[in-house]
Design an enzyme around this catalytic site. Structure first.
Site, short mmCIF file in Angstrom:
data_model
loop_
_atom_site.label_atom_id
_atom_site.label_comp_id
_atom_site.label_asym_id
_atom_site.label_seq_id
_atom_site.Cartn_x
_atom_site.Cartn_y
_atom_site.Cartn_z
N ARG A 71 0.88 -1.18 0.08
CA ARG A 71 -0.03 0.08 -0.07
C ARG A 71 0.77 1.31 -0.15
O ARG A 71 1.99 1.07 0.22
CB ARG A 71 -0.75 0.11 1.32
CG ARG A 71 -1.98 -1.13 1.15
CD ARG A 71 -2.68 -0.85 2.61
NE ARG A 71 -1.90 -1.38 3.64
CZ ARG A 71 -2.17 -1.14 4.83
NH1 ARG A 71 -3.26 -0.60 5.45
NH2 ARG A 71 -1.35 -1.49 5.78
N LYS A 73 3.14 2.35 7.54
CA LYS A 73 3.26 1.52 8.61
C LYS A 73 4.46 1.98 9.24
O LYS A 73 5.22 2.95 9.03
CB LYS A 73 3.65 0.10 8.06
CG LYS A 73 2.51 -0.48 7.39
CD LYS A 73 1.20 -0.60 8.25
CE LYS A 73 1.09 -1.46 9.50
NZ LYS A 73 -0.24 -1.34 10.08
N HIS A 112 1.84 2.93 15.85
CA HIS A 112 1.31 2.09 16.93
C HIS A 112 2.06 2.28 18.17
O HIS A 112 2.70 1.16 18.70
CB HIS A 112 1.49 0.36 16.10
CG HIS A 112 0.94 0.41 15.09
ND1 HIS A 112 -0.62 0.47 14.82
CD2 HIS A 112 1.07 0.30 13.65
CE1 HIS A 112 -1.07 0.26 13.79
NE2 HIS A 112 0.21 0.02 12.94
N SER A 147 -8.84 -6.63 14.35
CA SER A 147 -8.36 -5.49 15.21
C SER A 147 -6.88 -5.90 15.94
O SER A 147 -5.99 -4.98 15.86
CB SER A 147 -9.07 -5.57 16.70
OG SER A 147 -10.46 -5.15 16.16
N HIS A 167 -1.77 -5.98 9.18
CA HIS A 167 -1.84 -5.03 7.83
C HIS A 167 -2.83 -5.92 6.51
O HIS A 167 -2.17 -5.70 5.58
CB HIS A 167 -0.48 -4.52 7.13
CG HIS A 167 0.62 -5.58 7.13
ND1 HIS A 167 0.63 -6.79 8.07
CD2 HIS A 167 1.15 -6.10 6.07
CE1 HIS A 167 1.65 -7.59 7.41
NE2 HIS A 167 1.79 -6.94 6.15
N LEU A 168 -3.98 -6.00 7.11
CA LEU A 168 -4.88 -6.79 6.24
C LEU A 168 -5.09 -5.94 5.02
O LEU A 168 -5.18 -6.95 3.85
CB LEU A 168 -6.16 -7.23 6.86
CG LEU A 168 -6.12 -8.56 7.82
CD1 LEU A 168 -7.12 -8.51 8.71
CD2 LEU A 168 -5.96 -9.79 7.16
#
Length: 375
Positions: free
Chosen positions: A18, A78, A96, A280, A324-325
């Protein structure tokens, strides 16, 4: 404070195709007077040339560290590769590290040590408190796709071989086709369609999971949609364990809640459940409501088996906990996300007067204030 320089860094997480910017949104920024620099990438779904064609200069992967101007915004998705050097730029990404995830102090402390700032994409909100841009729908969609494939795989591989690895799909139609083929193979073995239970079904993520189920032909009567109303009594819920084949968790975890399932509730001989997809993926969060696994899975190894007490009867049970679906559908998910982020990006020149960015910086400062002295 504001700047018109944006530096799109290459993603370094394996299988992350992505991009925070697409060629279309890159061009829109350039047309609005922004200087956009794009790092080359061999794994991004968009070719480097697509960015070059809209006027963005291309630079080497990872060169932001030494070459990006001090006032450039470093834009990515990310988290950065694990490292320790202080960060001097303003970074816009999903880091995160605001919910006390494992190692959060080490990650967050890099910005104050270098005089930089983190504007975390997860916490950019509009006037109503809704996130301005999120991958939720794509995450739910991709998670449900892998969950259905895993349900079928378990039926066609009764010897217990784990689900094979997955690569990103060039487009959504190819993913739907692949899931339909798996579903048909599973139905042939079991003689029925899987029952899929989605928690958080009214949110963006849950809507994505429900849509995938519909797109691959699972009857609406086999799609159980739960949200806050259905879960307010508190779990563990025997309905998840005994009524569903597949459980897809799509909630946004903001505080401690009772477990949805746990090892004890899964140990019943009445268990029907064989697949959990924890979209999640709050794997290291102490409040994880699905405390039956402890690793984040990957596209190479999408599942982890659940260990139940010796003597527990029933079908195999495994968890998908990929964090990271949406990268399973990198093109569509990037386009959706980047388009939603654009109004905020266009305010970066005047960041000090833009509520969305001021709020993000205030939150950063609040989180920095909670860092232990040793971080």
């Amino acid at each position: 404070m504001g700047s018109n320089k944006i530096w799109l860094r290459a993603e370094t997480k394996p299988a992350e195709a992505r991009s925070a910017l697409t060629p279309t949104t890159c061009k829109a920024l350039i047309d609005a007077g922004y200087e956009v620099t794009v790092e080359r990438s061999t794994q991004r779904i968009f070719d480097d040339d697509e960015f070059a064609k809209v006027g963005a200069p291309l630079v080497e992967e990872g060169s932001w560290v030494k070459d990006a101007p001090k006032d450039a915004y470093i834009l990515g998705l990310k988290e950065l590769p694990e490292d320790d050097f202080p960060l001097e730029h303003v970074h816009i990404s999903f880091a995160h590290c605001y919910k006390e995830q494992a190692g959060w102090e080490k990650v967050l402390s890099r910005w104050p040590r270098g005089g930089g700032v983190l504007l975390d994409l997860e916490f950019l909100t509009d006037d109503a408190g809704r996130r301005v841009a999120a991958f939720g729908f794509s995450a739910g969609y991709a998670g449900a796709a892998l969950a259905v494939k895993n349900w079928a795989w378990q039926l066609t591989h009764p010897e217990g071989e784990p689900l094979a690895g997955e690569k990103p799909y060039a487009n959504q139609d190819l993913l739907i086709q692949s899931v339909k083929e798996s579903l048909q193979a599973g139905q042939k073995q079991s003689g029925k369609s899987p029952k899929i239970l989605v928690i958080g079904a009214l949110g963006r993520c849950g809507k994505g999971a429900v849509q995938l189920a519909k797109d691959v032909g699972i009857p609406e009567s086999d799609i159980i949609q739960w949200d806050m109303e259905e879960t307010k009594k508190g779990g563990p819920f025997k309905e998840i364990v005994e009524d569903a084949d597949i459980f897809v968790n799509c909630i946004y975890l903001s505080s401690k809640i009772p477990h949805f399932v746990n090892v004890e509730s899964l140990s019943t001989p009445s268990r029907r459940l064989s697949v959990i997809c924890d979209v999640s993926a709050d794997t290291t969060n102490p409040n994880n409501p699905i405390p039956v696994y402890n690793i984040t899975t990957t596209f190479d190894k999408p599942t982890v088996p659940v260990t139940l007490p010796n003597g527990t009867q029933g079908t195999p049970l495994s968890v998908i906990s990929i964090d990271h679906l949406p990268s399973l559908l990198p093109r569509e998910s990037s386009e959706m996300f980047s388009e939603a982020l654009m109004p905020s990006l266009l305010q970066l020149k005047d960041r000090e007067n833009a509520r969305v960015w001021k709020q993000a910086e205030d939150l950063f400062n609040q989180k920095v204030a909670t860092l232990p002295q040793t971080a």
